[in-house]
Scaffold this active site. Structure first.
Site, PDB file in Angstrom:
ATOM      1  CG  ASN A 174      -2.262   0.493   1.002  1.00  0.00           C
ATOM      2  OD1 ASN A 174      -2.436   1.519   0.361  1.00  0.00           O
ATOM      3  ND2 ASN A 174      -3.253  -0.218   1.495  1.00  0.00           N
ATOM      4  CG  ASP A 175       1.053   3.650   2.822  1.00  0.00           C
ATOM      5  OD1 ASP A 175      -0.168   3.758   2.610  1.00  0.00           O
ATOM      6  OD2 ASP A 175       1.529   3.552   3.958  1.00  0.00           O
ATOM      7  CG  HIS A 176       5.828   5.016  -0.203  1.00  0.00           C
ATOM      8  ND1 HIS A 176       5.404   4.924   1.100  1.00  0.00           N
ATOM      9  CD2 HIS A 176       6.095   6.330  -0.414  1.00  0.00           C
ATOM     10  CE1 HIS A 176       5.432   6.119   1.662  1.00  0.00           C
ATOM     11  NE2 HIS A 176       5.828   6.989   0.772  1.00  0.00           N
ATOM     12  CD1 TRP A 177       0.464   1.086  -3.945  1.00  0.00           C
ATOM     13  CD2 TRP A 177       0.820  -0.583  -5.368  1.00  0.00           C
ATOM     14  NE1 TRP A 177      -0.399   1.251  -4.995  1.00  0.00           N
ATOM     15  CE2 TRP A 177      -0.205   0.239  -5.878  1.00  0.00           C
ATOM     16  CE3 TRP A 177       1.220  -1.710  -6.086  1.00  0.00           C
ATOM     17  CZ2 TRP A 177      -0.837  -0.031  -7.093  1.00  0.00           C
ATOM     18  CZ3 TRP A 177       0.601  -1.975  -7.306  1.00  0.00           C
ATOM     19  CH2 TRP A 177      -0.418  -1.133  -7.801  1.00  0.00           C
TER      20      TRP A 177
END
Lengths: 730, 730
Positions: A318-321
């Site tokens: 998630n986030d910086h995926w």
């Protein structure tokens, strides 16, 4: 890993320094085997040495703000379209960041604006010649000359991102006040890579107690523009978009590799950008491929370093995926040990459960231990009900876990927030044990499913397998159908139009589902003008395949039809240009239809906001349900195959049953339907063949009695308490 | 003409041979001064010589079926697209008339199919080469070879029309059984013209008692395809379309005049044909011009003949009205004496009232004395309520008659059907007197109206002034707004995009209204991509003009905005491709707004099926009403001008008031609004300046009390009975 205990293990607890007693008490109570830190919390020596495995979070692109401040030209960037401004005279001055959150962005004029930016007359759609505009760095504005009066103008410009978005979100949500704003650094620069690896090496040495490095996440966050106004805090938020990977350096490197240069407009696309609803262009798919290759290559270097220190590398999905799609060819090359995702729903559960090439798959449950949830629920604030919140998500997650399993669950955030919610603490004991029970059933076993496969067709295909564009996409038919299927006993996969163009339709697929709105990536947009697509699908269905269309399947303003598969569906849509036409008057099918067999429960069909002005082509189309003169459910025989049309769809117990039946009808597998299904639509079940165990779940907050059909038509009655689960030896 | 009697005159009665007593009794009771025949009825000598003026109907293109039968190659034609058929192999055979009413059409292969027809692959949209298909005259089918499997194919072919549609409708509606089917002859052939003139000459000689020749109508009927199936009796019915003027001869003559040839596809347009909702192309406008010139030229010859016999020539402004637009330049050249239209509503009333260059304007009221009405009401059948039906139409007609007047009213059909409806007979006495009263007030007078003008902007402009595409167009925002305006005290006119491109916006226009759905002719479609349109309208509004947009005004998928005037409107629409974007959160305007001032009566806003997913651009847009997050009424200041956006619109008393106020708000003429308006929205009034008389009407079926504001703020109370009308000396 011991996956057999039903009371301990497979549970990650967020610890919190200063609350050691609470940390260790809950670790024991919840049967945790791992303690982690979170963004904003730390662990203490007492916790490190308490005998639990330790996950330590690190976000390598925002961890060293000193380096970031010293290398402001190596911050991550993005390309932004300024807010449209009307020219009221022969020139117009555009404040580039007007409307955007000025604490998030810093205009990049290090890379020559004249070379990288573009100015557009958005009234005509034409670019303004470069020598008609000038940038004023001190004002942060562009002045366009020789404008046409009353035309609207925008500037595509590059900006550094000076506040890393996840940290910004946590900062703002938790009122971190004066705490320094962390900035994201761009790993495409060799200097940045070198710095990250040096930093990581040192960090690893400083974390001797850490067993698992929890990368939160890799390098590029999903796309998230913030707004200046409190009335528009977020401008756009798209979990799937690569817009935060864009910068001049990357564009140059892309050009070296692919032989052509992307322009700012290739990323801005007249304001659509490359959002997940847009059908991805060839150029954009190339860009994703380029970023994926880079993320995997540099990600592997980080993972190798972690392994060299005897630790495992897990990544937060998630986030910086961005750039690490597990469904891609390169994912295995990263050599990750585990994947963790913060999830709310069944489709996200299947996304994690289906991740290949990792040893551990973990779900981070919600609510996050923050005062306010990402869904704006008050969660642990006054008025919040974290137990009900958690239970609600668990209902959707649990049904997906009947079908495919993960290894662990866990929570995150400030542990001390749960202290005043004793009912929540007790509920998590129950939830963790229920999770372990389900996990154990998947050991050396698979739940019963029929012998055919359904494929979900979109412009994204596997790139959005069990994914869409974020946690919540209510009203998106693709997402609502995917969520429903996530908990059904079905073999499901995802295919794209490119797959069909390149490889045809795999022979093991029996039913294809297409759900979306005209021109969107879920429906398919311009792909429906490609004759090869029409030919392949028509042939597939004519020869016995099934097709389910939801909303505006195959829709495109092209030639004489709107639904390009109207010959298969037997319905089309009036879009307001042929209102002088009168349409074939249908009668509702009078005999009870397989798809509606549980209609004693389906009292009133509710597809949410569905598609209106549908009409049938002729008497070959059977209409099962309609609102006024617009059909809502139709079927049609096409050659040896069958189509089903649904005018809309939303995830409700009644609709899940309807879709489940529609799929079996389309597959001409009605005979297989009854086995291991529950009569009561609020209940579902799974049968684990090797264990000879039947799991029956109650997805509602009421007691439910249900009848389960077993093999050979035998039946079994069960009564389930609200939210209940029963395991029955069969 | 004596327009002063309030009890006799201005009334046309349909007489019926065999019912002479009834005819004469009702003629006297209703104050008739004219007796007419109808399609299916005749007058007798007793009636002819009873002292009344006589209207005699003649439809010159279907009157002599013997000639038609002897000249089957000179019947009227049309171009038809066959029903789409899927190719399941390398060839496909298409039964051309499949789905169409075979009693209406006869395939024309007299004009070489290879030269005139076109076959299309509608999957790709491409034409099939002429040598890939063959026509089988005996089977009435086309076989296409080298087809692509699973593609859909259609044939554009020409067909003679072998049953004149109005006669067919009357035949079918009245069960005329074995009575011969009348066929329409094509007047473009010189032989047909000659025959018509000879026949007319003879007919005129045979009708010595006839004072007025009631042409019903001229030559070309509106477009009306019938279907084969009882489930699809009508395929399309468009009052405005010229599709029944199409045939190879006309195409050749057109080519001689305009220098290019129209293809079958220019008329079929992938199945859209040239229906009224389609933005008319340049080619189609040329075609209309060509037909108009012909109709006027040959029409004039007929009129001259009628005049030569000392009779007057009236034309029925319906049925075969195509090509005689009274708003066109050539209309006056026809030298018609009168116009008559069968109407239901206010906008149609204004259409008749506004017809220039004729001496007499007459409304043919409804219900028609047929068992079943054109709106499928049972009318004079069991269960019908002709009085209520008539009264309901009259409410809408009457409010338009407050604003502009006609000279006569009348009825048509089988008179004997009214005999068993004594209440209807009495109601018509009342209605006729009310009509005469209103007519008298217009004598040497005009009702009060404010000093500004509103223009309704569409792709049709004056060609659809007070017209749309038929009697009933509920849900069409353009039509609903036009109906509302037909009864408001306003100077209204109609302009097209071509008008703006050619002449700019006339200086006497204060407010422009654009109402429609994306791509339709009412909204404007591709015209909104023309920068000159955007420039002209922006300039107009910026300098103080008003703009009212309803539904999808200025909508087009073009460049970065959807509403191309979003900079003026301050709103735009999310069409499903930018759902990841969050929009500016608006607050409803809290202070009472002028537009909603009568909102004590507007309890719940009901725009019918309106446009959803509207969003505001920023804080400059004022939102007066919204449903969930989608604004329904907004306003915005743009320079010195104002815009108003309404998400939908339907003709209701509440909405009429709202639109009335919106127009005055957009005109910045709020100060003028109160004068001669009624407080109660179910009542309206008109003030006749020279007569010093105020007419107040009650548009509802309930008693209504109302307060009328006079000049200088004086007020006046009135109480009106249901459907009532009061005349007050002021």
């Amino acid at each position: 890993m011991d996956n057999t205990s039903l009371t301990t293990g497979g549970f990650t607890l967020p610890g919190e320094a200063g609350y050691e007693k609470l940390t260790l008490r809950l670790a024991q109570k919840w049967g945790a085997d791992v303690i982690r830190d979170s963004d904003g919390t730390q662990l203490s020596n007492e916790i490190y040495t308490s005998g639990y495995d330790i996950y330590s979070t690190i976000c390598v692109i925002r961890i060293d703000n000193e380096w970031a401040k010293a290398n402001m030209d190596k911050l991550q960037q993005c390309c932004i379209m300024s807010k449209p401004i009307v020219a009221e005279s022969k020139s117009v001055t555009i404040d580039l960041l007007n409307g955007y959150f000025r604490e998030q962005f810093h205009i990049n004029s290090d890379d020559d604006p004249k070379q990288w930016w573009q100015v557009f007359d958005r009234t005509t759609g034409r670019e303004v010649p470069v020598d008609h505009w000038t940038f004023d760095p001190s004002a942060g504005s562009v002045t366009v000359r020789n404008t046409k009066k009353w035309h609207i103008y925008t500037v595509n410009f590059f900006a550094y991102r000076i506040w890393e978005e996840i940290s910004m979100y946590n900062h703002v949500t938790n009122d971190w006040g004066e705490r320094e704003h962390l900035m994201p650094i761009e790993p495409m620069h060799p200097e940045t890579q070198e710095h990250i690896l040096v930093y990581l090496e040192q960090w690893l040495g400083e974390h001797p107690n850490t067993n698992v490095v929890r990368l939160t996440s890799l390098f590029y966050n999903f796309w998230w523009f913030w707004g200046d106004s409190q009335k528009q805090r977020f401008i756009v938020n798209d979990w799937g978009s690569y817009e935060f990977t864009v910068n001049p350096l990357a564009i140059r490197k892309f050009e070296e590799k692919y032989g052509y240069r992307m322009t700012s407009e290739d990323f801005v696309n007249a304001g659509l950008y490359n959002n997940s609803y847009k059908v991805p262009s060839k150029k954009y798919r190339d860009w994703m491929d380029f970023i994926n290759a880079f993320v995997v290559e540099f990600g592997r270097k980080c993972v190798d370093l972690i392994h060299a220190h005897g630790k495992k590398a897990f990544v937060f999905y998630n986030d910086h995926w961005i750039g690490m799609e597990p469904t891609g060819e390169r994912f295995k090359d990263m050599a990750l040990d585990g994947i963790i995702d913060g999830i709310f729903s069944g489709f996200e559960t299947r996304k994690v459960a289906g991740t290949p090439h990792v040893e551990v798959r973990e779900l981070r449950m919600h609510p996050y231990f923050f005062p306010t949830g990402v869904n704006n629920a008050p969660s642990f604030l006054q008025g919040g009900n974290p137990t009900l919140e958690c239970k609600t998500y668990w209902m959707d997650i649990r049904r997906a876990l009947l079908r495919d399993s993960v290894d662990r669950i866990g929570f995150g955030g400030y542990l001390h927030l749960v202290e005043n919610h004793p009912d929540f603490i007790e509920y998590v004991v129950h939830l963790a044990n229920e999770f372990r029970t389900l996990r154990s059933l998947h050991g050396n076993d698979k739940p019963y499913a029929p012998d055919f496969k359904i494929a979900i067709l979109s412009a994204w295909g596997r790139l959005r397998a069990w994914g869409c564009c974020g946690h919540y996409n209510r009203g998106n038919y693709y997402n609502e159908a995917m969520e429903s299927i996530s908990g059904l006993p079905l073999h499901a996969e995802f295919i794209s139009f490119e797959d069909i163009l390149n490889q045809g339709i795999p022979s093991d697929i029996k039913v294809i589902l297409n759900a979306g709105r005209v021109n969107d990536a879920w429906s398919g947009g311009d792909y429906w003008a490609q004759e090869k697509i029409i030919e392949a699908l028509s042939e597939f269905i004519y020869n016995g395949g099934g097709f389910i269309g939801i909303g505006e399947p195959s829709a495109l303003r092209h030639s004489s039809q709107y639904f390009q598969l109207c010959h298969v569906l037997g319905v089309d849509r009036e879009i307001g240009l042929t209102r002088a036409f009168q349409r074939f008057e249908f009668d509702l099918v009078q005999t009870p239809h397989f798809i509606l067999k549980d209609s004693d429960i389906i009292s009133e069909l509710d597809f949410g906001k569905d598609i209106d002005n549908i009409y049938v082509l002729d008497e070959a189309t059977e209409v099962l349900a309609a609102r006024e003169k617009s059909p809502m459910i139709t079927t049609k025989q096409f050659g040896q195959g069958r189509s089903v049309y649904l005018s809309g769809y939303q995830f409700t117990p009644e609709n899940v049953r309807l879709l489940h039946r529609a799929i079996f009808f389309a597959a001409q597998a009605e005979g297989q339907f009854e086995t291991y299904t529950c009569r009561n639509v609020y209940t579902e079940c799974a049968y684990y063949l090797n264990h000879c165990k039947l799991v029956v779940i109650n997805n509602s907050d009421q007691t439910q009695d249900t009848l389960v059909t077993l093999e050979k038509g035998k039946t079994l009655k069960a009564s389930l308490e609200p939210y209940g689960l029963q395991i029955i030896d069969v």
